[in-house]
Structures are given as structure tokens and as C-alpha cells.
Design a protein around this motif. Structure first.
Motif, PDB file in Angstrom:
ATOM      1  N   ASN A 221     -15.308 -54.642  10.567  1.00 43.07           N
ATOM      2  CA  ASN A 221     -13.974 -55.021  11.013  1.00 43.07           C
ATOM      3  C   ASN A 221     -13.517 -54.240  12.241  1.00 43.07           C
ATOM      4  O   ASN A 221     -12.655 -54.702  12.992  1.00 43.07           O
ATOM      5  N   TYR A 222     -14.104 -53.066  12.472  1.00 41.68           N
ATOM      6  CA  TYR A 222     -13.670 -52.233  13.586  1.00 41.68           C
ATOM      7  C   TYR A 222     -14.110 -52.805  14.939  1.00 41.68           C
ATOM      8  O   TYR A 222     -13.584 -52.405  15.979  1.00 41.68           O
ATOM      9  N   ALA A 223     -15.057 -53.711  14.938  1.00 39.96           N
ATOM     10  CA  ALA A 223     -15.540 -54.303  16.189  1.00 39.96           C
ATOM     11  C   ALA A 223     -14.525 -55.313  16.709  1.00 39.96           C
ATOM     12  O   ALA A 223     -14.042 -56.168  15.959  1.00 39.96           O
ATOM     13  N   ASP A 224     -14.207 -55.235  17.998  1.00 38.19           N
ATOM     14  CA  ASP A 224     -13.302 -56.220  18.571  1.00 38.19           C
ATOM     15  C   ASP A 224     -14.086 -57.411  19.111  1.00 38.19           C
ATOM     16  O   ASP A 224     -15.332 -57.424  19.093  1.00 38.19           O
ATOM     17  N   THR A 225     -13.359 -58.415  19.594  1.00 39.24           N
ATOM     18  CA  THR A 225     -14.005 -59.648  20.051  1.00 39.24           C
ATOM     19  C   THR A 225     -14.943 -59.381  21.217  1.00 39.24           C
ATOM     20  O   THR A 225     -16.026 -59.969  21.298  1.00 39.24           O
ATOM     21  N   ALA A 226     -14.552 -58.486  22.116  1.00 37.54           N
ATOM     22  CA  ALA A 226     -15.394 -58.195  23.280  1.00 37.54           C
ATOM     23  C   ALA A 226     -16.729 -57.591  22.862  1.00 37.54           C
ATOM     24  O   ALA A 226     -17.785 -57.946  23.404  1.00 37.54           O
ATOM     25  N   GLU A 227     -16.698 -56.674  21.890  1.00 36.59           N
ATOM     26  CA  GLU A 227     -17.939 -56.066  21.399  1.00 36.59           C
ATOM     27  C   GLU A 227     -18.849 -57.123  20.778  1.00 36.59           C
ATOM     28  O   GLU A 227     -20.055 -57.176  21.042  1.00 36.59           O
ATOM     29  N   LEU A 228     -18.269 -57.965  19.942  1.00 39.89           N
ATOM     30  CA  LEU A 228     -19.062 -58.995  19.275  1.00 39.89           C
ATOM     31  C   LEU A 228     -19.625 -60.003  20.270  1.00 39.89           C
ATOM     32  O   LEU A 228     -20.765 -60.467  20.127  1.00 39.89           O
ATOM     33  N   THR A 229     -18.847 -60.335  21.283  1.00 39.03           N
ATOM     34  CA  THR A 229     -19.332 -61.257  22.314  1.00 39.03           C
ATOM     35  C   THR A 229     -20.504 -60.651  23.072  1.00 39.03           C
ATOM     36  O   THR A 229     -21.479 -61.344  23.393  1.00 39.03           O
ATOM     37  N   ALA A 230     -20.424 -59.359  23.347  1.00 40.36           N
ATOM     38  CA  ALA A 230     -21.520 -58.694  24.052  1.00 40.36           C
ATOM     39  C   ALA A 230     -22.805 -58.720  23.223  1.00 40.36           C
ATOM     40  O   ALA A 230     -23.900 -58.975  23.745  1.00 40.36           O
ATOM     41  N   LEU A 231     -22.693 -58.483  21.899  1.00 35.37           N
ATOM     42  CA  LEU A 231     -23.881 -58.523  21.046  1.00 35.37           C
ATOM     43  C   LEU A 231     -24.425 -59.936  20.936  1.00 35.37           C
ATOM     44  O   LEU A 231     -25.640 -60.163  20.989  1.00 35.37           O
ATOM     45  N   ALA A 232     -23.518 -60.914  20.784  1.00 37.98           N
ATOM     46  CA  ALA A 232     -23.950 -62.307  20.684  1.00 37.98           C
ATOM     47  C   ALA A 232     -24.593 -62.772  21.986  1.00 37.98           C
ATOM     48  O   ALA A 232     -25.534 -63.582  21.973  1.00 37.98           O
ATOM     49  N   SER A 233     -24.106 -62.266  23.125  1.00 31.26           N
ATOM     50  CA  SER A 233     -24.696 -62.620  24.418  1.00 31.26           C
ATOM     51  C   SER A 233     -26.134 -62.119  24.514  1.00 31.26           C
ATOM     52  O   SER A 233     -27.012 -62.814  25.046  1.00 31.26           O
ATOM     53  N   ALA A 234     -26.374 -60.917  24.000  1.00 34.11           N
ATOM     54  CA  ALA A 234     -27.739 -60.378  24.006  1.00 34.11           C
ATOM     55  C   ALA A 234     -28.658 -61.251  23.162  1.00 34.11           C
ATOM     56  O   ALA A 234     -29.822 -61.488  23.522  1.00 34.11           O
ATOM     57  N   ALA A 235     -28.148 -61.738  22.041  1.00 35.05           N
ATOM     58  CA  ALA A 235     -28.945 -62.632  21.199  1.00 35.05           C
ATOM     59  C   ALA A 235     -29.142 -63.986  21.860  1.00 35.05           C
ATOM     60  O   ALA A 235     -30.237 -64.559  21.828  1.00 35.05           O
ATOM     61  N   ALA A 236     -28.075 -64.519  22.467  1.00 33.46           N
ATOM     62  CA  ALA A 236     -28.149 -65.849  23.080  1.00 33.46           C
ATOM     63  C   ALA A 236     -29.163 -65.890  24.215  1.00 33.46           C
ATOM     64  O   ALA A 236     -29.811 -66.919  24.441  1.00 33.46           O
ATOM     65  N   ALA A 237     -29.319 -64.774  24.916  1.00 33.07           N
ATOM     66  CA  ALA A 237     -30.304 -64.722  25.999  1.00 33.07           C
ATOM     67  C   ALA A 237     -31.723 -64.900  25.478  1.00 33.07           C
ATOM     68  O   ALA A 237     -32.639 -65.189  26.255  1.00 33.07           O
ATOM     69  N   CYS A 238     -31.887 -64.741  24.155  1.00 32.38           N
ATOM     70  CA  CYS A 238     -33.195 -64.892  23.509  1.00 32.38           C
ATOM     71  C   CYS A 238     -33.167 -66.051  22.508  1.00 32.38           C
ATOM     72  O   CYS A 238     -33.853 -66.016  21.486  1.00 32.38           O
ATOM     73  N   ASP A 239     -32.331 -67.062  22.802  1.00 32.34           N
ATOM     74  CA  ASP A 239     -32.223 -68.259  21.955  1.00 32.34           C
ATOM     75  C   ASP A 239     -31.735 -67.927  20.546  1.00 32.34           C
ATOM     76  O   ASP A 239     -32.112 -68.596  19.578  1.00 32.34           O
ATOM     77  N   GLY A 240     -30.883 -66.910  20.425  1.00 30.55           N
ATOM     78  CA  GLY A 240     -30.375 -66.521  19.121  1.00 30.55           C
ATOM     79  C   GLY A 240     -29.023 -67.113  18.811  1.00 30.55           C
ATOM     80  O   GLY A 240     -28.321 -67.634  19.681  1.00 30.55           O
ATOM     81  N   ARG A 241     -28.616 -67.008  17.541  1.00 31.55           N
ATOM     82  CA  ARG A 241     -27.342 -67.507  17.046  1.00 31.55           C
ATOM     83  C   ARG A 241     -26.377 -66.361  16.771  1.00 31.55           C
ATOM     84  O   ARG A 241     -26.786 -65.211  16.644  1.00 31.55           O
ATOM     85  N   TYR A 242     -25.105 -66.722  16.629  1.00 28.24           N
ATOM     86  CA  TYR A 242     -24.091 -65.786  16.135  1.00 28.24           C
ATOM     87  C   TYR A 242     -23.527 -66.366  14.847  1.00 28.24           C
ATOM     88  O   TYR A 242     -22.994 -67.472  14.821  1.00 28.24           O
TER      89      TYR A 242
END
Length: 572
Positions: A221-242
Motif C-alpha cells: 500500500n505504501y507504493a504510489d501510482t508513479a512507483e507502480l507505473t515505473a515497475l509496470a513499464s519495466a515489465a511492459a518493455a518485456c511483453d509483461g502484464r500488470y
């Protein structure tokens, strides 16, 4: 036999399935070679969503070689009168530890599951030395060594030691956060965020499916939207999901859903909602708005979907009934704080607040108080006589308020205490099962009806989630047709998770196959007696090997580490 079959050229693997050639139509002729195994005469639900048809499924070297035409094999399994489908995919599993104890995965195996998908917020890697030590201290009846550090190492370890079911996983956003930041309520600086993204890319390169978050729990819960978007972006660059247990499933469900949609849009990753629900009676009428919000996002071009379990009750721990501020620093810090008189009084007061907590939903209030909270799992053997009682019943026994009882139980058990919260509307559950963008996950382990699993209680979804879909909702209530249900359990679920080599009965794909009786399949587990296997599944094959034969496990362990699309090609 019918002339319908899928051409080997259809190994484009769109996972919507290939189109079968009707009788008399041109198509690649089936191979005349003798197959290793032929499943003959069954009614084939191939996982694509098209109409079922009677035919044969031929398998060689763990792969499907033909579907439909009459085939010959070294071994034949007669499936006359039964349904033959791709192996079912449990898109939200916590069998990370139960498969270590018992690689058969009995409760899911008996339902026709062939693949378990892990990673709701927490994953079995990457781990620091401190995280590994903490995990060992938290072990209860199931004890195991932790020779791995990365998520890929864990999944490879499972494959090499032997598992009856396939395994796959998202990398946990909370796990990545703990690896870099610990369990405090802090924001990463630029360098720390880059380190977290690098851990995501490493996991993706090893075969993770994407990033999974759990935003009602600390420290997720401590993660904000910007942090989560950054992690999801790293996954998306490798065809990953969030995929996410969103921040609220009750009063704040619409803003929480908007956050997931924003993260999907900002990162480019498909967005998936874990166990979509509307928690608390006062929120049941929000379902229409929730579904409309998702449909609007999908219509705009975003790939938004969801998973669910088919019960009107959730299951987690007593931490979900307490404010998040008291949980900062991890379970040991949380339990220590609960023993401080001033903290204890403040926590109890906030638990009684009908307005809920400042940072999330008040599960105790949503469940209608202690009568809606069923105690199912204690670590401390001295407390296990309370399993099967409600929090209200135990509070009456102890002659104290339910809030103080909950606090005491956490302290005495030195754990979160496993509970069931009765929160949802059965009508809403029925409405959701037929959504074409819905898959099904148990949100549970894969236990057996024997110790150590029977030492504690559990939610019946651990034994019946999929069988309940096919028995109660398909056969009895006719909420959706069997063809569609199988598609959601297989072809759609495979596409949703990003699998490219399984999910439909298509030549060239992995031979994960389930044979079941549509007239008898059903769940038997209840909230009162959850340790009961489902019925109606006769045979299950994982990568072409029989793991269930005549309703009984064979003991074979052909399960594989099913990797995401970024495996081996995600940049460091």
C-alpha cells in the motif's frame, strides 16, 4: 470421426485458437504416424470458444499432434461420453509452498488444473538474505529450505525437484519494494526506483509474466501510482502484464480501478484486476459502475481484464481488519506494537469506526462485525481449537470486544491469523462469471485432505473454485454455456497470462488435457468442512503425462516452469 481439426500451420498461437476445417473442407491431412497417446471419442471443447465436437486428440512427445480426425496410438484412452478440454489454468494461486510439501497439487489436480500462476504482491524471489531469514521464521506446518534467491531460481527449483502441475509467476511489487526499501512507509529516490526496475527486468528475463501488486496490504500500500507505473513499464518493455489486488474493493473501488487503468495506460502493460468483487453490503450496488468503467477502458483500446473466485466470501488475515500504519515494518514490528497499551487502544478504536480507515477499507465493519469473520488458520497449536468459530463467538468466550479479541489472537499466534470475511453478494458473483474478459483463480494453495494441510482450516475455494464454476454456475444455474466457461478457463486465461505454448487443443501446443464429466463435476468443500475434494474429473495430462487417472493421482511430476514472453530477451 468428424473432419474438424486444426492445421499445424495454426501454430501462430494467437490462443483464440485455430479454426477447425469442417467435413469435406481442404486442410492439412493428419499425420499417419503412430501417436504416443490418443484420447478417443470424447466431446472436444478445444478452448477457443467454438462449438464442441466429437473426435480424437493425438499426443506425441508431450505435444498435441492432431485434434479431431480419428487417430491411432501406442496407447488409447477412451473418453466416450466425457468432455475433453485443455488443462485448466488457475490464474491466481498460492500453491507456492503447498507444492513444495506435496507436488501433486491434489485439490487443484482433482479439478482439472494443470497450471498454477503465482505472484499477488509477494513472489518467491528476488530475496535478500534478511528476506530469506524472515521467510524461514514465518514457516509453520510446512517447513522447507530456501536455496534460491531469484524468482527464476525458485521456479526452476520447482521444475527440477518435480511438480505435478506447471508453475508460472508474476514478480511481486511488494517483494521488489522490500528488496530495496524494506518494509517502511517511504518513497524510493531515483536511484532506488531504477534498482527496483532492474529487479523487475531481471525477473522478466528469467521468465516472469509481469508485475503483481497487493495494495490493501503493507508494504504494498505504501507504493504510489508513479512507483507502480515505473515497475509496470519495466515489465511492459518485456511483453509483461500488470496485475493487481487494487487499493480498495469496497467504498473506494472506483478510484482504485481508475488507478489500475491509469497504470496500464501509462506503462503500456495489459492491466488485470485480481479477484474482482464489491466488498461490503453498502457497496454491492457499485457493480454496474465497476463493469462500465472496465468496458469503457477496453473500448478505448486498453487491454483490461480480471480474475475472480466463485464464492461470496473472501479470505485473508486479521491484518485486513486493522489500520495499515500499525503494520509498518513487517509482521514482527506489527505484533510488537500491538502489545503497547496506547497503540492497542488506538487500533481498537479505529477498528470500531464505521467510516473505515483513512487508508483503506474496514473489513471488520464490511463483514457486519465479528459474526461475519470466520477463524480458519492458526500457527499456534494451542489456538487451533478456535478454528471454525467466528470472531464474535471467540470474543464472547473471552468476554471482551471483538476488536480486542482480534488484537490478542494476532499477538498470541504471532501471525496474521487466517480468516474468512463474508463480504460479497451471490447475485454479483453470478453476474461476473459470464464476463468474457474474466478468468478464474482460487487465491489459495493446492492442499490435500491429509496432514499437514488438515491441521488448519481453509476457504473452500482451495478445493472447489473451478468445479463450482462448471457445476453450480454452468450446469445448475446456466449462467454461461460450458463452451464459454472452458474458453475462459483455458484459451482466454492463457492469452491473459501471456502463455504462447498452451491453453487450447491445437497441434504443436503442450499437451495439457483434462477429461471430465459435465453431468457430475462439482465442488464438495464448504465453509464448515472445507477439506473435501471436488468430483467429476477423471483424467488429467500435464505435458502429455498422466497425473490423474481414473480420478486418482499417478504420482508423476511432469510439470514445467512456464515462462513469459520476455524470457531470455529482456534487457538488463
Amino acid at each position: 470421426m468428424t473432419g474438424q481439426f486444426c492445421s499445424a500451420a495454426a501454430l501462430v498461437l494467437a490462443l483464440a485458437g485455430c479454426v477447425g476445417a469442417p467435413d469435406g473442407a481442404d486442410g492439412d491431412a493428419p499425420s499417419a504416424a503412430l501417436a504416443d497417446l490418443v484420447i478417443s471419442g470424447g466431446t472436444i471443447y478445444d478452448g477457443t470458444g467454438r462449438e464442441a465436437f466429437v473426435g480424437d486428440v493425438a499426443i506425441t512427445d508431450g505435444r498435441i499432434v492432431s485434434v479431431g480426425p480419428e487417430a491411432t496410438g501406442r496407447r488409447t484412452v477412451d473418453a466416450t461420453g466425457l468432455a475433453v478440454a485443455p488443462g485448466f489454468i488457475n490464474t491466481h494461486s498460492w500453491a507456492t509452498e503447498s507444492l513444495i510439501e506435496d507436488p501433486r497439487g491434489m485439490s487443484d489436480l482433482k479439478q482439472g488444473v494443470t497450471t498454477e500462476v503465482f505472484g499477488e504482491g509477494w513472489s518467491m524471489g528476488p530475496l535478500t538474505a534478511d528476506m530469506r531469514a524472515s521467510e524461514r521464521r514465518a514457516q509453520a506446518d510446512i517447513k522447507f529450505d530456501i536455496p534460491w534467491t531469484t524468482l527464476g531460481d525458485y521456479l526452476t527449483h520447482m521444475e527440477e525437484r518435480g511438480t505435478g502441475l506447471n508453475v508460472a509467476s508474476f514478480v511481486g511489487a511488494s517483494t521488489v519494494r522490500m528488496h530495496v526499501l524494506g518494509e517502511d512507509d517511504v518513497n524510493p529516490d531515483a536511484a532506488q526506483l531504477q534498482e527496483m526496475q532492474a529487479l523487475v527486468r531481471q525477473a522478466m528475463n528469467e521468465g516472469a509474466l509481469g508485475v503483481g501488486s497487493a495494495l490493501i496490504y503493507a508494504p504494498g500500500n505504501y507504493a504510489d501510482t508513479a512507483e507502480l507505473t515505473a515497475l509496470a513499464s519495466a515489465a511492459a518493455a518485456c511483453d509483461g502484464r500488470y496485475i493487481s489486488h487494487i487499493r480498495s474493493e469496497g467504498s473506494g473501488i472506483l478510484p482504485a480501478l481508475d488507478e489500475l487503468i491509469a497504470i496500464s495506460r501509462g506503462s503500456g502493460a495489459p492491466g488485470i484486476v485480481y479477484h474482482l468483487k464489491q466488498s461490503g453490503r453498502s457497496n454491492w450496488d457499485k457493480q454496474a459502475a465497476v463493469l462500465e468503467r472496465i468496458e469503457e477502458a477496453r473500448a478505448s483500446g486498453l487491454d483490461i481484464s480480471a480474475t475472480m473466485y466463485n464464492y461470496p466470501a473472501s479470505s485473508t488475515g486479521l491484518e485486513a481488519a486493522m489500520p495499515l500504519w500499525v503494520q509498518e515494518g513487517g509482521d514482527e514490528a506489527w505484533i510488537a506494537r500491538l502489545q503497547e497499551p496506547g497503540v492497542r487502544e488506538r487500533v481498537a478504536e479505529e477498528m470500531r469506526d464505521p467510516a473505515g480507515f483513512a487508508e483503506g477499507d474496514n473489513r471488520l465493519i464490511e463483514a457486519g462485525g465479528g459474526k461475519g469473520v470466520l477463524l480458519v488458520n492458526f500457527r499456534n497449536p494451542d489456538l487451533r481449537h478456535l478454528q471454525g468459530k467466528t470472531l464474535e463467538e471467540v470474543a464472547a468466550m473471552r468476554r471482551q470486544p471483538v476488536e480486542e479479541t482480534a488484537i490478542d489472537l494476532v499477538v498470541e499466534d504471532k501471525s496474521r491469523v487466517g480468516v474468512v470475511y463474508f463480504l460479497m453478494s451471490e447475485e454479483n458473483v453470478t453476474r461476473q462469471v459470464s464476463l468474457p474478459w474474466m478468468s478464474f483463480g482460487s487465491d489459495a494453495g493446492a492442499p490435500a485432505t491429509e496432514p499437514p494441510f488438515t491441521n488448519t482450516g481453509t476457504h473452500p475455494r482451495a478445493y472447489g473454485n473451478i468445479a463450482r464454476l462448471l457445476g453450480k454456475y454452468v450446469r445448475e444455474e446456466q449462467a454461461l454455456p460450458l463452451t464459454q466457461a472452458v474458453h475462459q478457463l483455458t484459451g482466454f486465461a492463457a492469452r491473459q497470462m501471456g502463455f504462447s505454448d498452451r491453453g487450447t487443443l491445437t497441434p504443436g501446443l503442450a499437451a495439457d488435457v483434462t477429461i471430465f464429466d459435465p453431468q457430475t463435476i462439482g465442488d464438495r468443500a464448504t465453509f464448515a468442512t472445507p477439506h473435501q475434494y471436488s468430483v467429476g474429473v477423471r483424467d488429467v495430462f500435464v505435458n502429455g503425462t498422466a497425473v490423474l487417472r481414473g480420478g486418482e493421482p499417478t504420482g508423476e511430476t511432469p510439470g514445467q516452469f512456464v515462462k513469459g514472453a520476455g524470457a531470455g530477451r529482456c534487457p538488463a
